[in-house]
Scaffold this motif. Structure first.
Motif, short mmCIF file in Angstrom:
data_model
loop_
_atom_site.label_atom_id
_atom_site.label_comp_id
_atom_site.label_asym_id
_atom_site.label_seq_id
_atom_site.Cartn_x
_atom_site.Cartn_y
_atom_site.Cartn_z
N LEU A 1 1.92 0.50 8.10
CA LEU A 1 1.93 1.22 7.05
C LEU A 1 2.85 2.65 7.19
O LEU A 1 3.67 3.05 6.38
N LEU B 1 0.63 -1.15 -0.07
CA LEU B 1 0.08 -0.04 -0.05
C LEU B 1 0.72 1.15 0.04
O LEU B 1 0.76 2.22 -0.71
N LEU C 1 -5.98 2.77 -6.10
CA LEU C 1 -4.96 2.08 -4.98
C LEU C 1 -5.21 0.42 -5.31
O LEU C 1 -4.34 -0.26 -4.91
N LEU D 1 -1.81 12.00 3.63
CA LEU D 1 -2.65 10.88 4.04
C LEU D 1 -3.57 10.96 5.14
O LEU D 1 -3.14 11.49 6.20
N ALA E 1 -4.54 10.17 -0.12
CA ALA E 1 -5.74 9.18 0.08
C ALA E 1 -6.50 9.48 1.55
O ALA E 1 -5.72 9.97 2.47
N VAL F 1 -1.52 6.65 -2.53
CA VAL F 1 -1.69 6.83 -1.00
C VAL F 1 -1.52 7.97 -0.44
O VAL F 1 -1.85 8.34 0.52
N ARG F 2 -0.67 8.92 -1.19
CA ARG F 2 -0.03 10.13 -0.44
C ARG F 2 -1.08 11.15 -0.23
O ARG F 2 -0.60 12.08 0.38
N ASP G 1 -11.57 6.97 0.02
CA ASP G 1 -11.07 6.38 -1.00
C ASP G 1 -10.76 4.95 -1.00
O ASP G 1 -11.40 4.30 -2.06
N CYS H 1 2.18 2.38 -3.52
CA CYS H 1 1.17 3.07 -4.35
C CYS H 1 1.16 4.53 -4.19
O CYS H 1 0.90 5.02 -3.25
N LEU I 1 -5.88 8.61 7.76
CA LEU I 1 -6.10 7.31 8.12
C LEU I 1 -7.17 7.41 9.18
O LEU I 1 -6.76 8.06 10.24
N VAL J 1 -8.24 7.10 3.68
CA VAL J 1 -8.40 5.36 4.08
C VAL J 1 -9.26 5.35 5.60
O VAL J 1 -8.81 5.62 6.54
N ARG K 1 -9.50 7.49 -6.76
CA ARG K 1 -8.18 7.30 -5.92
C ARG K 1 -8.39 5.90 -5.52
O ARG K 1 -7.08 5.08 -5.58
#
Length: 152
Positions: free
Chosen positions: A46, A18, A146, A102, A27, A24-25, A119, A21, A104, A29, A142
Motif C-alpha cells: 500500500l 485501495l 472505501l 492515513l 482513513a 484512503v488519504r 474506518d 480510493c 494504519l 485502517v 469513510r
C-alpha cells in the motif's frame, strides 16, 4: 466484503486498488491476523502504491513509523508490543490521530481502548503459505466509501 488472495501479486493488486480510493488519504485502517498472515506485507504494498520511496520497515519496536508521499502524511503503527497506556500520551499518538493523513494499525486490539473507531478493518487469515482469506469491515461512512471504491 470477502476476498481470496492466492499470492503476493493479489495482495499488491488489492493495495493498488485501495491506494486509488480518494477516501484512503484520511482513513484509519486496522489490520488483523496472526503472526505471518501478511499484515506488514499489505502495508508495504500500500505504501509503495501511494508513492512512498525508500526503505519501509516494520514499526514493531518503534510502535509507529511515519511516512510521507505526495503531500500525504502516513503513520504505520504496530501495537504488538504495546503494553502501557501512558505510552499513548507520552508518544504523542493522540496528536497523530487528530491530524489529517492515513493511519494504519497492526495489532489494534492491544490499544483498543485508546483508538478511535476504524474506518476499515482488514482481517487476513492464512489458509496456507500463499493463500489468504480476507474479510473487510467498514466501521464508518469513510469506510463504506472505501469498500464501495474497492468493489469491482
Amino acid at each position: 466484503m470477502h476476498l481470496d488472495w492466492h499470492g503476493e501479486d493479489d495482495t499488491a493488486a488489492f493495495a493498488a486498488r485501495l491506494a486509488a480510493c480518494s477516501a484512503v488519504r484520511d482513513a484509519f485502517v486496522t489490520l488483523h491476523g496472526d503472526l505471518g498472515a501478511g499484515k506488514t506485507t499489505l502495508v508495504r504494498h500500500l505504501l509503495r502504491a501511494l508513492g512512498v520511496q525508500g526503505r519501509i520497515k516494520s514499526p514493531t519496536y518503534a510502535v509507529v513509523e511515519p511516512h510521507e508521499a505526495q503531500g500525504l502524511a502516513i503513520s504505520h503503527f504496530d501495537f504488538y508490543r504495546f503494553s502501557d497506556p501512558r505510552e499513548w500520551e507520552d508518544a504523542g499518538f493522540r496528536d497523530i490521530f487528530a491530524s489529517p493523513g492515513l493511519k494504519l494499525a497492526e495489532w489494534p486490539d492491544k490499544a483498543a481502548a485508546l483508538l478511535p473507531p476504524a474506518d476499515l478493518a482488514i482481517h487476513i487469515d492464512a489458509v496456507d503459505d500463499v493463500h489468504r482469506r480476507v474479510t473487510l469491515h467498514a466501521g464508518t461512512p469513510r469506510g463504506r466509501a472505501l469498500l464501495q471504491g474497492l468493489t469491482p
